[in-house]
Design a protein around this motif. Structure first.
Motif: not given
Length: 329
Positions: A142-148, A278-290
């Motif tokens: 997750v930290a490396d951005g390999r998974i969301d 998840w990483h709060p600055d990751g590419p899919a962080a906007g979907l965190a709540n869902q």
């Protein structure tokens, strides 16, 4: 525990059904599991939501207040999600990186149900998976951005994997059960004392963290030292139990099958917390709540499919779903 949208949906479902039993059927949950969840919601809100009368149940004044707000809020949130999806899809994006999502897991029974909910809510999204026995490895991915996102388990009150910068939410806490052969002398017991298993060989699925040490400490408190702890895959664990070569530590949502039975351990000497990170600055962080909400539904699904654990939770409501408590690594 914090109030979430899924809690409001539960309150509305109970009010609409006019009965806990009917609402549980409509939600696909066992009645004790729904009752325990409603009790947790009431504790968060500070009062009783429903009271019984001759025709069933009806909302209290507090219940009416919550229902009035929920019936406004839930359609608004649903509409927002639909509009956001249409907006994002029109640009070939959902959130920051919408066309795809990669979920990691060391907890198989939650992963399957989460995939079910994700593909139902986001039918156009390409969802891929990454499975590992190691929670530390998944956190690093997750930290490396390999998974969301990743779902992992930690022993007792242990912290999440030590990967800086990640955000973690607690989905729930389960007791650890023991898997016995169906013809084991203790298989029909409502619970077994750990000391009753002092002469057994032991098995468990592998993983990092402190679980092996916590197990040894629990055995020590029960007055014995375990002779072995075989770490192997799930199929081999089941084979060892069926053949009588070992008893196996397992999660209480273990799928029922002929020849083996999952039994509670008296006093809950071992616990297991389910986390999503998840990483709060990751590419899919906007979907965190869902994603968190759908992971919570997946966790409730897994409980509902285990009648024995559902019954156990009715008398031990401090376990099971905990809402979305945030912890930091």
């Amino acid at each position: 525990m914090e109030l979430e949208l899924r809690h409001l949906r539960i309150v509305c479902a109970v009010a609409d059904a006019g009965s806990i039993t009917k609402a549980a059927g409509n939600l696909g949950l066992a009645q004790p599991a729904l009752t325990a969840q409603l009790q947790r919601i009431e504790r968060v809100l500070g009062g009783v939501m429903f009271e019984r009368d001759r025709t069933g149940i009806r909302p209290t004044p507090l219940g009416e207040l919550v229902l009035a707000r929920a019936r406004l809020l839930l359609p608004a949130v649903s509409g927002l999600q639909e509009e956001a999806a249409r907006f994002s899809n029109s640009n070939g994006r959902i959130g920051e990186d919408p066309a795809s999502l990669t979920i990691g897991s060391a907890t198989g029974h939650l992963l399957g149900r989460l995939l079910h909910h994700l593909t139902a809510v986001y039918p156009g999204m390409r969802v891929t998976t990454q499975v590992s026995w190691s929670a530390d490895e998944l956190a690093a991915m997750v930290a490396d951005g390999r998974i969301d996102y990743t779902i992992v388990g930690v022993c007792g009150d242990a912290p999440p994997p030590a990967q800086p910068g990640l955000t973690w939410r607690v989905l729930g806490t389960d007791p650890v059960f023991v898997l016995l052969a169906a013809d084991h002398p203790l298989a029909d017991s409502p619970a077994v004392d750990l000391a009753q298993l002092a002469t057994e060989q032991w098995g468990a699925t592998p993983g990092d963290g402190c679980f092996a040490d916590c197990f040894a400490a629990a055995c020590g408190r029960a007055g014995f030292t375990p002779s072995t702890l075989y770490e192997t895959d799930v199929v081999s664990c089941i084979d060892m139990v069926e053949s009588g070569d070992a008893v196996v530590l397992c999660q209480p949502v273990f799928r029922e099958m002929p020849g083996v039975v999952a039994v509670p351990i008296e006093g809950v000497p071992l616990k297991w917390r389910h986390l999503i990170g998840w990483h709060p600055d990751g590419p899919a962080a906007g979907l965190a709540n869902q994603v968190i909400e759908l992971a919570g539904l997946a966790y409730l699904d897994s409980i509902a499919r285990s009648p024995r654990y559902t019954d156990w939770l009715a008398g031990n409501p401090q376990y099971g779903a905990e809402g979305a408590t945030t912890v930091r690594s």
